[in-house]
Design an enzyme around this catalytic site. Structure first.
Site, PDB file in Angstrom:
ATOM      1  N   TYR A  13      16.182  97.469  60.486  1.00 24.56           N
ATOM      2  CA  TYR A  13      17.242  97.752  61.462  1.00 24.56           C
ATOM      3  C   TYR A  13      17.946  99.081  61.204  1.00 24.56           C
ATOM      4  O   TYR A  13      18.540  99.652  62.107  1.00 24.56           O
ATOM      5  CB  TYR A  13      18.269  96.621  61.459  1.00 24.56           C
ATOM      6  CG  TYR A  13      17.778  95.371  62.157  1.00 24.56           C
ATOM      7  CD1 TYR A  13      17.892  95.252  63.542  1.00 24.56           C
ATOM      8  CD2 TYR A  13      17.185  94.338  61.452  1.00 24.56           C
ATOM      9  CE1 TYR A  13      17.439  94.123  64.199  1.00 24.56           C
ATOM     10  CE2 TYR A  13      16.726  93.199  62.097  1.00 24.56           C
ATOM     11  CZ  TYR A  13      16.852  93.099  63.473  1.00 24.56           C
ATOM     12  OH  TYR A  13      16.399  91.988  64.125  1.00 24.56           O
ATOM     13  N   THR A  85      19.093  94.302  50.885  1.00 21.02           N
ATOM     14  CA  THR A  85      19.579  93.718  49.632  1.00 21.02           C
ATOM     15  C   THR A  85      20.027  92.298  49.934  1.00 21.02           C
ATOM     16  O   THR A  85      21.197  92.061  50.253  1.00 21.02           O
ATOM     17  CB  THR A  85      20.780  94.510  49.047  1.00 21.02           C
ATOM     18  OG1 THR A  85      21.592  94.963  50.123  1.00 21.02           O
ATOM     19  CG2 THR A  85      20.336  95.671  48.214  1.00 21.02           C
ATOM     20  N   THR A 120      23.089  98.515  51.182  1.00 14.47           N
ATOM     21  CA  THR A 120      24.353  97.994  50.660  1.00 14.47           C
ATOM     22  C   THR A 120      24.098  97.386  49.284  1.00 14.47           C
ATOM     23  O   THR A 120      23.179  96.588  49.122  1.00 14.47           O
ATOM     24  CB  THR A 120      24.892  96.923  51.613  1.00 14.47           C
ATOM     25  OG1 THR A 120      24.933  97.480  52.915  1.00 14.47           O
ATOM     26  CG2 THR A 120      26.271  96.466  51.200  1.00 14.47           C
ATOM     27  N   ARG A 153      26.735 102.358  58.363  1.00 13.61           N
ATOM     28  CA  ARG A 153      27.918 101.600  58.820  1.00 13.61           C
ATOM     29  C   ARG A 153      27.825 101.276  60.296  1.00 13.61           C
ATOM     30  O   ARG A 153      28.836 101.085  60.981  1.00 13.61           O
ATOM     31  CB  ARG A 153      29.178 102.431  58.561  1.00 13.61           C
ATOM     32  CG  ARG A 153      29.353 102.737  57.093  1.00 13.61           C
ATOM     33  CD  ARG A 153      30.085 104.026  56.927  1.00 13.61           C
ATOM     34  NE  ARG A 153      31.503 103.807  56.706  1.00 13.61           N
ATOM     35  CZ  ARG A 153      32.418 104.749  56.866  1.00 13.61           C
ATOM     36  NH1 ARG A 153      32.065 105.942  57.271  1.00 13.61           N
ATOM     37  NH2 ARG A 153      33.693 104.491  56.641  1.00 13.61           N
ATOM     38  N   LYS A 205      31.836 100.877  51.354  1.00 20.84           N
ATOM     39  CA  LYS A 205      30.984 100.053  52.213  1.00 20.84           C
ATOM     40  C   LYS A 205      31.330  98.569  52.082  1.00 20.84           C
ATOM     41  O   LYS A 205      31.490  97.847  53.069  1.00 20.84           O
ATOM     42  CB  LYS A 205      29.521 100.295  51.827  1.00 20.84           C
ATOM     43  CG  LYS A 205      28.542  99.324  52.423  1.00 20.84           C
ATOM     44  CD  LYS A 205      28.424  99.515  53.898  1.00 20.84           C
ATOM     45  CE  LYS A 205      27.709  98.377  54.559  1.00 20.84           C
ATOM     46  NZ  LYS A 205      27.477  98.588  55.968  1.00 20.84           N
ATOM     47  N   CYS A 259      25.181  91.312  56.956  1.00 21.59           N
ATOM     48  CA  CYS A 259      26.128  92.255  56.340  1.00 21.59           C
ATOM     49  C   CYS A 259      27.394  91.540  55.918  1.00 21.59           C
ATOM     50  O   CYS A 259      27.672  91.357  54.734  1.00 21.59           O
ATOM     51  CB  CYS A 259      26.460  93.351  57.329  1.00 21.59           C
ATOM     52  SG  CYS A 259      24.989  94.061  58.062  1.00 21.59           S
ATOM     53  N   TYR A 315      23.048  85.709  65.546  1.00 28.04           N
ATOM     54  CA  TYR A 315      24.306  85.703  64.794  1.00 28.04           C
ATOM     55  C   TYR A 315      25.461  86.293  65.581  1.00 28.04           C
ATOM     56  O   TYR A 315      26.622  86.089  65.241  1.00 28.04           O
ATOM     57  CB  TYR A 315      24.133  86.380  63.430  1.00 28.04           C
ATOM     58  CG  TYR A 315      24.291  87.875  63.407  1.00 28.04           C
ATOM     59  CD1 TYR A 315      23.201  88.714  63.621  1.00 28.04           C
ATOM     60  CD2 TYR A 315      25.527  88.460  63.154  1.00 28.04           C
ATOM     61  CE1 TYR A 315      23.345  90.084  63.586  1.00 28.04           C
ATOM     62  CE2 TYR A 315      25.681  89.831  63.107  1.00 28.04           C
ATOM     63  CZ  TYR A 315      24.589  90.644  63.330  1.00 28.04           C
ATOM     64  OH  TYR A 315      24.743  92.003  63.293  1.00 28.04           O
ATOM     65  N   LYS A 316      25.123  87.005  66.667  1.00 32.40           N
ATOM     66  CA  LYS A 316      26.178  87.514  67.550  1.00 32.40           C
ATOM     67  C   LYS A 316      25.574  87.896  68.891  1.00 32.40           C
ATOM     68  O   LYS A 316      24.342  87.875  69.042  1.00 32.40           O
ATOM     69  CB  LYS A 316      26.922  88.668  66.900  1.00 32.40           C
ATOM     70  CG  LYS A 316      26.125  89.945  66.733  1.00 32.40           C
ATOM     71  CD  LYS A 316      27.075  91.015  66.227  1.00 32.40           C
ATOM     72  CE  LYS A 316      26.475  92.389  66.381  1.00 32.40           C
ATOM     73  NZ  LYS A 316      27.425  93.424  66.021  1.00 32.40           N
TER      74      LYS A 316
END
Ligand code: SAJ
Length: 428
Positions: A13, A85, A120, A153, A205, A259, A315-316
């Protein structure tokens, strides 16, 4: 520093939009992924993830040969590591991909190169994990090559726009590294570029996503309090937000994605003695799916044998990403309680959850339902016409966990509508 050829490791992504954006600005880009399926599909010009606008830009740069796909890094002026991660079951960061990406750079690292970690990571990863791996090449960070941590971000759903327009933090292990990072990202970044040290940028972050997590947790806790006190949390929040220094976020079925539901754990893992608030916020958000299940049981009675149509698993809204999705957890939980669950996720109709039937259309999902449960505010669901829906389903109870359906129109169409966190307007 000048850049002609860069190598981006991890074509997910973040990596793929970054690679194609650099390529569209004229750089020669080698995109690297160790997943053969991803390599194969991109080499055939097919994009394996959904993000608005991404397919077009990737297809263009592939066709023009500006983006080339490889299974291994090749010699280049700069390397960007953009691998996931994840975390282990005990919530500790799993740096396996970061480590192996850094290892894969070692054989092709040359004097004068710039290496950037975007993934991240817990504080100090650049200094204590990535640097020693890269130095196995015999080259010294700072002296022979430059090393930077620069977090992505961008908001999924708006990645291509935010990549260019957002402020970019560039943390160098020394100031020459940070400057080199600025030279590279200024090729496409229009937002402010802020230079700092590597550990500060790692912390920035994590702070951003933790801040959001804690604020969503308080909104979720308010939704539970509103249930207790017979209040409509949505009304209460909209009034409270008229205070000039208050900006409460939205409660919902929980916090998902790769995230916000993950990153705060990196702080908790690194400093458990200093993070009771962050830890508690995570627990509150992680238990919100259970709150939704209990709301359903309160509203619809015994869940055993109840036919529930679940609308949305992502998730959204308007993304195809189901990682850590609270909606998936709710569907699974309802099935475990003995409910007969049919789920419809327009962005991923082939997803599988044990004992949950996946519908291929909205009509199929609701046609035999007792209760319709809205979990994700996809545009398609937001725009539903309650009158039309009433013709497709025998269900007369609808539950809106994201506050996008208009109470009056659903009532007028003959539904009992129940909203998460709203005891005030409840008819049942
Ligand atoms: N959510 C709520 N209530 C809200 C806002 C969000 O329940 O008021 C839920 C969403 O439904 C979703 C989760 O939180 O399940 C996270 O969604 P999001 O839109 O807040 O964030 P992400 O995870 O898509 O992207 C975040 C962004 N970070 C911040 O806004 C601080 C993005 O800028 C980061 O780049 C991204 O994390 C990342 O990759 O770290």
């Amino acid at each position: 520093m000048e850049f002609n050829h860069i190598c981006i490791i991890g074509l997910g992504y973040i990596g793929l939009p970054t690679a194609s954006t650099f390529a569209s600005r004229g750089l020669k880009v080698t995109g690297v992924d160790r997943n053969q399926e991803v390599v194969k599909s991109l080499r055939n010009g097919k994009v394996h993830i959904y993000e608005p606008g991404l397919g077009e830009i990737v297809e263009n740069v592939l066709r023009e040969g500006k983006l080339q796909i490889s299974e291994k890094p090749v010699e280049a002026d700069a390397f960007i590591i953009a691998v996931p991660t994840p975390f282990y079951d005990d919530k500790k960061a799993d740096l396996t991909y970061v480590r192996s990406a850094a290892e894969s750079v070692v054989p092709v690292l040359r004097k004068g190169n710039l290496v950037i970690l975007e993934s991240t990571s817990p504080p100090l990863t650049t200094r204590d994990v990535v640097r020693p791996i890269l130095e196995k090449s015999g080259l010294k960070a700072g002296e022979d090559f430059k090393l930077v941590y620069s977090p992505e971000r961008v908001l999924p759903g708006q990645i291509l726009k935010e990549l260019v327009e957002n402020a970019r933090v560039i943390g160098g292990i020394d100031s020459a590294s940070a400057q080199a990072g600025r030279d590279l990202y200024s090729i496409f970044v229009k937002g402010e570029i802020v230079l700092t040290d590597a550990t500060t940028s790692e912390m920035v972050k994590l702070m951003e996503n933790t801040y959001r997590d804690v604020n969503i947790a308080i909104a979720n806790e308010f939704s539970r309090l509103a249930e207790r006190f017979g209040v409509d949390v949505w009304e209460a929040i909209s009034i409270a937000n008229r205070h000039p220094r208050v900006k409460i976020l939205n409660p919902g079925p929980g916090v998902g994605g790769h995230c916000i539901s993950v990153d705060p754990w990196f702080f908790v893992e690194s400093a458990p003695d200093l993070t009771p608030l962050i830890h508690t916020a995570r627990m509150v958000n992680d238990s919100q799916p259970e709150f939704v299940v209990s709301l359903l049981a309160k509203t619809a009675g015994d869940l055993k044998g109840k036919r529930i149509a679940v609308l949305g698993l992502a998730y959204k809204p308007d993304v195809d990403d189901l990682r850590e999705s609270p909606a998936v957890e709710i569907a699974r939980h309802l099935a475990e309680e003995g409910a007969i669950v049919t789920a419809f996720e327009p962005f991923k109709t082939d997803f599988k959850i044990e004992n949950v039937h996946m519908a291929h259309s909205l009509e199929e999902a609701i046609s035999g339902a007792d209760v319709v449960l809205l979990l994700v505010a996809h545009t398609q669901f937001k725009n539903l016409n309650p009158k039309a829906v009433s013709g497709y389903t025998p269900a007369r109870i609808v539950i809106d966990t994201v506050n996008v359906w208009n109470l009056e129109s659903w009532k007028a169409a003959g539904f009992n509508i129940v909203r998460l966190g709203d005891r005030k307007n409840r008819m049942i």
